[in-house]
Design a protein around this motif. Structure first.
Motif, PDB file in Angstrom:
ATOM      1  N   ASP A 187       0.901  -0.998  -0.020  1.00 49.81           N
ATOM      2  CA  ASP A 187       0.095  -0.001   0.218  1.00 49.81           C
ATOM      3  C   ASP A 187       0.900   1.494   0.041  1.00 49.81           C
ATOM      4  OD1 ASP A 187       0.777   0.195   2.573  1.00 49.81           O
ATOM      5  OD2 ASP A 187      -0.812  -0.220   3.611  1.00 49.81           O
ATOM      6  N   PRO A 217      -1.816   5.039   8.179  1.00 48.07           N
ATOM      7  CA  PRO A 217      -2.329   4.288   7.078  1.00 48.07           C
ATOM      8  C   PRO A 217      -2.617   5.308   6.046  1.00 48.07           C
ATOM      9  CG  PRO A 217      -3.979   4.848   8.813  1.00 48.07           C
ATOM     10  CD  PRO A 217      -2.676   5.296   9.306  1.00 48.07           C
ATOM     11  N   SER A 265      -7.975   5.114   4.125  1.00 46.13           N
ATOM     12  CA  SER A 265      -8.276   3.842   4.291  1.00 46.13           C
ATOM     13  C   SER A 265      -8.869   3.365   5.593  1.00 46.13           C
ATOM     14  CB  SER A 265      -6.616   2.924   4.464  1.00 46.13           C
ATOM     15  OG  SER A 265      -6.061   3.435   5.603  1.00 46.13           O
TER      16      SER A 265
END
Length: 162
Positions: free
Chosen positions: A81, A102, A106
């Motif tokens: 990611d 993150p 997300s």
């Protein structure tokens, strides 16, 4: 045991390319994602960690835009990611520890705590302190994980091997 000349040259070139890309005026500061520049290289805003995976000998670079794998020939690709990896260390073949934040949107915890990947950074699993801790520095030695917890300004240590 020293690093073979070919590997040392590739590592030096990759680190230099990553640093130059991070300092490059062509980086688009309005975006939080890494994107190829005119040369096709990934441009990144900050480098927070470097490690060599003993499984494949590749250099892995932890950035605000994800983890980037660099091959011997200097080509780079993002793995996994686009999260912000503030703390990062390689602890064994295909096994990394990380921390940070993150990817935007997300829905994950703002602070990821201590996370582990066993597939060279493609996927991550929370080990501890998710939602409360942001390690800005991680190191693994003698079956112990050492980390700087930036949310509390303290050093933390733990074991056994994750």
């Amino acid at each position: 045991m020293g690093i073979p000349s070919r590997a040392a040259t590739a590592i030096t070139a990759a680190v230099l390319a990553a640093v130059l890309a991070a300092c490059s005026p062509s980086y688009d500061t309005s975006s939080d994602t890494a994107s190829p520049d005119a040369s096709g290289s990934l441009a990144v805003s900050h480098v927070h960690g470097l490690g060599i995976d003993p499984a494949d000998g590749r250099l892995y670079v932890a950035t605000h835009e994800g983890v980037i794998a660099v091959a011997d020939n200097g080509t780079a690709e993002r793995v996994g990611d686009t999260a912000d990896y503030m703390g990062f260390t390689v602890i064994g073949p295909k096994t990394f520890l990380g921390s940070g934040h993150p990817a935007e949107g997300s829905g994950g915890h703002g602070n990821r705590g201590l996370i582990r990947s066993t597939d060279t950074g493609r996927t991550w699993k929370t080990l501890s302190l998710g939602g409360t801790t942001d390690f800005h520095s991680l190191e693994y030695a003698n079956d112990t994980v050492y980390g700087y917890d930036s949310t509390r300004g303290v050093l933390r240590a733990g074991g056994p091997r994750p």
